[in-house]
Motif scaffolding. Structure first.
Motif, PDB file in Angstrom:
ATOM      1  N   ALA A 141      36.538 -14.950  12.627  1.00 34.39           N
ATOM      2  CA  ALA A 141      37.404 -15.460  13.332  1.00 34.39           C
ATOM      3  C   ALA A 141      37.108 -16.375  14.542  1.00 34.39           C
ATOM      4  N   GLN A 142      36.174 -15.894  15.116  1.00 35.73           N
ATOM      5  CA  GLN A 142      35.719 -16.843  16.518  1.00 35.73           C
ATOM      6  C   GLN A 142      35.559 -18.400  15.860  1.00 35.73           C
ATOM      7  N   ASP A 143      34.917 -18.523  14.561  1.00 36.13           N
ATOM      8  CA  ASP A 143      34.463 -19.951  14.144  1.00 36.13           C
ATOM      9  C   ASP A 143      35.833 -20.452  13.909  1.00 36.13           C
ATOM     10  N   LEU A 144      36.815 -19.866  13.103  1.00 36.07           N
ATOM     11  CA  LEU A 144      37.993 -20.384  12.553  1.00 36.07           C
ATOM     12  C   LEU A 144      38.706 -20.870  13.812  1.00 36.07           C
ATOM     13  N   LEU A 145      38.927 -20.082  14.852  1.00 38.86           N
ATOM     14  CA  LEU A 145      39.811 -20.411  16.065  1.00 38.86           C
ATOM     15  C   LEU A 145      39.164 -21.756  16.857  1.00 38.86           C
ATOM     16  N   THR A 146      37.864 -21.628  16.945  1.00 34.30           N
ATOM     17  CA  THR A 146      37.033 -22.901  17.346  1.00 34.30           C
ATOM     18  C   THR A 146      37.295 -24.111  16.600  1.00 34.30           C
ATOM     19  N   GLN A 147      36.973 -23.973  15.498  1.00 30.17           N
ATOM     20  CA  GLN A 147      37.248 -25.059  14.668  1.00 30.17           C
ATOM     21  C   GLN A 147      38.637 -25.708  14.544  1.00 30.17           C
ATOM     22  N   ALA A 148      39.653 -24.601  14.555  1.00 30.22           N
ATOM     23  CA  ALA A 148      40.986 -25.062  14.707  1.00 30.22           C
ATOM     24  C   ALA A 148      41.171 -25.924  16.138  1.00 30.22           C
ATOM     25  N   ALA A 149      40.653 -25.230  17.152  1.00 31.20           N
ATOM     26  CA  ALA A 149      40.808 -25.662  18.415  1.00 31.20           C
ATOM     27  C   ALA A 149      40.234 -27.224  18.593  1.00 31.20           C
ATOM     28  N   LYS A 150      39.154 -27.443  17.960  1.00 28.76           N
ATOM     29  CA  LYS A 150      38.582 -28.835  17.715  1.00 28.76           C
ATOM     30  C   LYS A 150      39.504 -29.838  17.169  1.00 28.76           C
ATOM     31  N   SER A 170      39.145   0.484  20.216  1.00 27.54           N
ATOM     32  CA  SER A 170      38.765  -0.552  20.967  1.00 27.54           C
ATOM     33  C   SER A 170      37.247  -1.249  20.596  1.00 27.54           C
ATOM     34  N   ASP A 171      36.640  -0.466  19.949  1.00 26.35           N
ATOM     35  CA  ASP A 171      35.166  -1.015  19.571  1.00 26.35           C
ATOM     36  C   ASP A 171      35.252  -1.516  18.337  1.00 26.35           C
ATOM     37  N   ALA A 172      36.455  -1.188  17.498  1.00 25.88           N
ATOM     38  CA  ALA A 172      36.704  -1.539  16.026  1.00 25.88           C
ATOM     39  C   ALA A 172      37.396  -3.065  16.255  1.00 25.88           C
ATOM     40  N   ARG A 173      37.774  -3.448  17.176  1.00 21.23           N
ATOM     41  CA  ARG A 173      38.638  -4.561  17.303  1.00 21.23           C
ATOM     42  C   ARG A 173      37.729  -5.593  17.930  1.00 21.23           C
ATOM     43  N   ALA A 174      38.103  -6.929  17.388  1.00 24.25           N
ATOM     44  CA  ALA A 174      37.565  -8.120  18.065  1.00 24.25           C
ATOM     45  C   ALA A 174      38.870  -8.737  19.001  1.00 24.25           C
ATOM     46  N   VAL A 175      38.833  -9.328  20.173  1.00 21.85           N
ATOM     47  CA  VAL A 175      39.919  -9.935  20.728  1.00 21.85           C
ATOM     48  C   VAL A 175      39.392 -11.233  21.479  1.00 21.85           C
ATOM     49  N   PHE A 176      40.374 -12.448  21.364  1.00 11.98           N
ATOM     50  CA  PHE A 176      40.401 -13.539  21.513  1.00 11.98           C
ATOM     51  C   PHE A 176      41.414 -14.198  22.446  1.00 11.98           C
ATOM     52  N   SER A 177      41.134 -14.667  23.187  1.00  8.89           N
ATOM     53  CA  SER A 177      42.271 -15.475  24.313  1.00  8.89           C
ATOM     54  C   SER A 177      42.345 -16.896  23.650  1.00  8.89           C
ATOM     55  N   MET A 197      34.824 -27.684  21.330  1.00  9.81           N
ATOM     56  CA  MET A 197      36.208 -27.112  21.637  1.00  9.81           C
ATOM     57  C   MET A 197      36.940 -28.330  22.396  1.00  9.81           C
ATOM     58  N   SER A 198      38.233 -28.603  22.468  1.00 13.26           N
ATOM     59  CA  SER A 198      38.760 -29.420  23.199  1.00 13.26           C
ATOM     60  C   SER A 198      39.275 -29.032  24.849  1.00 13.26           C
ATOM     61  N   ASP A 199      39.570 -30.058  25.535  1.00 13.35           N
ATOM     62  CA  ASP A 199      39.681 -29.536  27.131  1.00 13.35           C
ATOM     63  C   ASP A 199      40.962 -29.034  26.947  1.00 13.35           C
ATOM     64  N   LEU A 200      41.679 -29.273  25.942  1.00 13.95           N
ATOM     65  CA  LEU A 200      43.152 -28.869  25.725  1.00 13.95           C
ATOM     66  C   LEU A 200      43.592 -27.434  25.307  1.00 13.95           C
ATOM     67  N   THR A 201      42.493 -26.825  24.576  1.00 17.81           N
ATOM     68  CA  THR A 201      42.488 -25.491  24.258  1.00 17.81           C
ATOM     69  C   THR A 201      41.235 -24.838  24.251  1.00 17.81           C
ATOM     70  N   GLN A 202      41.423 -23.694  24.944  1.00 20.68           N
ATOM     71  CA  GLN A 202      40.167 -22.784  25.237  1.00 20.68           C
ATOM     72  C   GLN A 202      40.299 -21.545  24.176  1.00 20.68           C
ATOM     73  N   VAL A 203      39.217 -21.174  23.333  1.00 19.29           N
ATOM     74  CA  VAL A 203      39.036 -19.957  22.804  1.00 19.29           C
ATOM     75  C   VAL A 203      37.876 -19.183  23.337  1.00 19.29           C
ATOM     76  N   THR A 204      38.185 -18.000  23.734  1.00 18.15           N
ATOM     77  CA  THR A 204      37.469 -17.126  24.476  1.00 18.15           C
ATOM     78  C   THR A 204      37.341 -15.777  23.881  1.00 18.15           C
ATOM     79  N   ARG A 205      36.259 -15.322  23.593  1.00 19.52           N
ATOM     80  CA  ARG A 205      36.184 -13.827  23.111  1.00 19.52           C
ATOM     81  C   ARG A 205      36.071 -12.877  24.062  1.00 19.52           C
TER      82      ARG A 205
END
Length: 176
Positions: free
Chosen positions: A158-167, A92-99, A1-9
């Motif tokens: 979704a986390q993998d998608l976001l992380t790769q797109a951030a890179k 709540s527990d049926a959803r994944a959330v990312f910042s 992940m770049s220092d420009l964009t952070q993806v956090t679960r």
């Protein structure tokens, strides 16, 4: 992940689906009591990352509350809407959330979602339900980036998608 964009679960984000007649004065009053926010208009999120309300459809809202307050909030909804036609469900527990935050946050989502995220078209407080690559997702923009919500069952994807797109966003603005 770049220092420009952070993806956090994000863990422990309280979310309640509220369905009913959104023109009802009682539902508007209940939303205000639970979230501190007025009724949002189409495509709008009102609040911050810990508490707020998103317009999901003409008869559906997503209420965001602290995780520890979900049961109390659902009970409050049940009490205030007794006798009305509505549905309140803890999702709540049926959803994944990312910042997704940082300089290239909008580029990250633009790579994955068919939404115009140019600053002239999408700003703070706006909300979209859409596709993120192959999965259903929703997101809203706040002061420091975006909150992205999808089903928990596709959370790792979704986390993998976001992380790769951030890179990829760190090195190029070419979306091809």
């Amino acid at each position: 992940m770049s220092d420009l964009t952070q993806v956090t679960r994000v863990t422990s984000r309280g979310m309640i689906t509220l369905r009913g007649d959104l023109t009802s004065a009682q539902i508007k009053k209940t939303v205000k009591a639970v979230t501190g926010q007025a009724m949002p208009s189409s495509g709008q999120f009102l609040g911050d990352v810990t508490s707020g309300v998103a317009w999901m459809s003409p008869d559906e809202l997503l209420l965001v509350v602290p995780y520890a307050d979900v049961a109390k909030s659902v009970a409050q909804i049940d009490d205030t809407l007794k006798g009305q036609h509505y549905l309140a469900a803890d999702v709540s527990d049926a959803r994944a959330v990312f910042s997704v935050s940082g300089k290239n946050a909008s580029d990250v989502l633009a790579r994955l979602c068919p939404v115009d995220l140019h600053a002239d078209s999408f700003g703070v407080g706006q909300f979209r339900r859409t596709r993120m690559a192959q999965v259903a997702a929703a997101f809203w923009m706040h002061d420091t980036g975006f909150e992205v919500v999808c089903f928990q069952s596709v959370g790792d994807y979704a986390q993998d998608l976001l992380t790769q797109a951030a890179k990829n966003a760190a090195g190029s603005r070419d979306y091809a």
